[in-house]
Design a protein around this motif. Sequence first.
Motif, mmCIF file in Angstrom:
data_model
loop_
_atom_site.group_PDB
_atom_site.id
_atom_site.type_symbol
_atom_site.label_atom_id
_atom_site.label_comp_id
_atom_site.label_asym_id
_atom_site.label_seq_id
_atom_site.Cartn_x
_atom_site.Cartn_y
_atom_site.Cartn_z
ATOM 1 N N GLY A 191 0.862 -1.157 0.000
ATOM 2 C CA GLY A 191 0.000 0.000 0.000
ATOM 3 C C GLY A 191 0.909 1.220 0.000
ATOM 4 N N ILE A 192 0.587 2.237 -0.798
ATOM 5 C CA ILE A 192 1.419 3.436 -0.932
ATOM 6 C C ILE A 192 0.561 4.663 -0.637
ATOM 7 N N VAL A 193 1.178 5.666 0.003
ATOM 8 C CA VAL A 193 0.453 6.910 0.246
ATOM 9 C C VAL A 193 1.432 8.069 0.253
ATOM 10 N N ASP A 194 0.976 9.217 -0.224
ATOM 11 C CA ASP A 194 1.817 10.410 -0.254
ATOM 12 C C ASP A 194 1.932 11.007 1.149
ATOM 13 N N VAL A 195 3.140 11.433 1.501
ATOM 14 C CA VAL A 195 3.399 11.968 2.840
ATOM 15 C C VAL A 195 2.516 13.170 3.163
ATOM 16 N N ARG A 196 2.169 13.966 2.147
ATOM 17 C CA ARG A 196 1.329 15.141 2.384
ATOM 18 C C ARG A 196 -0.103 14.739 2.731
ATOM 19 N N ASP A 197 -0.555 13.609 2.184
ATOM 20 C CA ASP A 197 -1.879 13.100 2.549
ATOM 21 C C ASP A 197 -1.878 12.543 3.970
ATOM 22 N N VAL A 198 -0.771 11.897 4.349
ATOM 23 C CA VAL A 198 -0.658 11.383 5.716
ATOM 24 C C VAL A 198 -0.657 12.543 6.712
ATOM 25 N N ALA A 199 0.059 13.605 6.370
ATOM 26 C CA ALA A 199 0.098 14.778 7.249
ATOM 27 C C ALA A 199 -1.282 15.399 7.393
ATOM 28 N N GLU A 200 -1.995 15.533 6.285
ATOM 29 C CA GLU A 200 -3.337 16.102 6.330
ATOM 30 C C GLU A 200 -4.269 15.232 7.175
ATOM 31 N N SER A 234 -12.861 9.831 14.816
ATOM 32 C CA SER A 234 -12.869 8.845 15.894
ATOM 33 C C SER A 234 -12.337 7.505 15.395
ATOM 34 N N GLY A 235 -11.769 6.741 16.300
ATOM 35 C CA GLY A 235 -11.317 5.398 15.965
ATOM 36 C C GLY A 235 -10.028 5.369 15.170
ATOM 37 N N ARG A 236 -9.946 4.403 14.261
ATOM 38 C CA ARG A 236 -8.750 4.196 13.446
ATOM 39 C C ARG A 236 -9.016 4.657 12.012
ATOM 40 N N TYR A 237 -7.951 5.049 11.315
ATOM 41 C CA TYR A 237 -8.075 5.446 9.916
ATOM 42 C C TYR A 237 -6.936 4.854 9.091
ATOM 43 N N ILE A 238 -7.286 3.959 8.168
ATOM 44 C CA ILE A 238 -6.301 3.511 7.180
ATOM 45 C C ILE A 238 -6.084 4.653 6.200
ATOM 46 N N ILE A 239 -4.817 4.979 5.969
ATOM 47 C CA ILE A 239 -4.450 6.064 5.049
ATOM 48 C C ILE A 239 -3.626 5.456 3.923
ATOM 49 N N SER A 240 -4.265 5.249 2.774
ATOM 50 C CA SER A 240 -3.601 4.604 1.640
ATOM 51 C C SER A 240 -4.165 5.125 0.334
ATOM 52 N N GLY A 241 -3.282 5.474 -0.579
ATOM 53 C CA GLY A 241 -3.702 5.990 -1.881
ATOM 54 C C GLY A 241 -3.802 4.918 -2.948
ATOM 55 N N GLY A 242 -3.501 3.666 -2.585
ATOM 56 C CA GLY A 242 -3.562 2.566 -3.549
ATOM 57 C C GLY A 242 -2.445 1.576 -3.332
ATOM 58 N N THR A 243 -2.407 0.558 -4.168
ATOM 59 C CA THR A 243 -1.419 -0.512 -4.061
ATOM 60 C C THR A 243 -0.558 -0.565 -5.316
ATOM 61 N N LEU A 244 0.745 -0.774 -5.122
ATOM 62 C CA LEU A 244 1.675 -0.993 -6.227
ATOM 63 C C LEU A 244 2.552 -2.193 -5.897
ATOM 64 N N SER A 245 2.851 -2.993 -6.916
ATOM 65 C CA SER A 245 3.843 -4.053 -6.727
ATOM 66 C C SER A 245 5.228 -3.439 -6.845
#
Length: 354
Positions: A232-241, A253-264
Amino acid sequence: MNSKTTKQILVTGATGYIASWVIKNLLELGHTVHATVRDLNKKASFIHLENIAAKTSGTLKLFQANLLDQGAFDTAMQGCDIVIHMASPFVVTNYKDAIKDIIEPAVIGTENVLNSVNKTESVKRVVVTSSIASTYGDAIDILQTKHNQFDESHWNTSSSETHQPYPYSKVMAERKAWDMQKAQQRWDLVCVNPALVMGPSLTASTQSGSVEVLQQFANGMTLAGVPPMWNGIVDVRDVAEAHVQAALNPKASGRYIISGGTLSLLEMGKILRSHFGNKFPFPRNTLPKFAFKAFGPLAGFPRKFVELNMGYPIYFNAEKSKTELGIEYRDIQQSVVEHFQQLLDDGVVKQYIP
């Protein structure tokens, strides 16, 4: 939250890759950030934060705090409304003792920070940086999911002190946080669970798991081929936001998966070759799983790891982060390219000479 209402927010591990972006966003919103660093004498590690603060309407206050020292965060936390706990060891390889070097620092560090929260009446919300590694241990776990994707209901139950100790440290630290939150009523907890983080860094000295992956692409280690593995890949700026929204949005509230998609790994290599050409020995093919079973132990891949993690595409459901936090994910292919370009610019990766 009313945009005119500024808050005092503690960010631990302030010099980190993601934390630097979080602090930048908070300062630009006008908040006062209490930022903890390991050593106030090592100004080179946090000068980029001071430079950012000078250009914003926010206020940066630096504090020294060691993750494993009891009470180390008491002073930095005074007067804060929100605590964003981001400090954690990142050691996947080259460790001597998994318990001492990886697991204990993550769990004890979380416990220390939350003990300070319990002593600080002003704190009403805590955001903890966890990981998607807290939602699954091995890629084969995807076969146990209903919709072929991991979501916030999933927990890593297959990692241990001896098998996948880094993911084990993440899930144990997050479980510790939830246990401590449930033992009181004053503060609530939001956990952010990012995928493999890519994208530009605000400092050349940043360490992250994605740097190691890209270095292997550049130094010829993967020229013969890459394992059949997916991230799973995500941009650091999206994680910060996501952290900022988790901190400031009353409904978070709770948990949040932060992922922009999957790459091999092979897809990542192809993306980099299409942009940078043949200047680097980017992988051109995937090696079969049996090859890693035979030779993997020589390259640091235990046979158990190969069996449970190669050949299983993994996917993540990030809908909760979109609907509740308003995250609009960047193109992860562009994030991979930008991250590699920065490693070139910073001299972390050099042009390959076979």
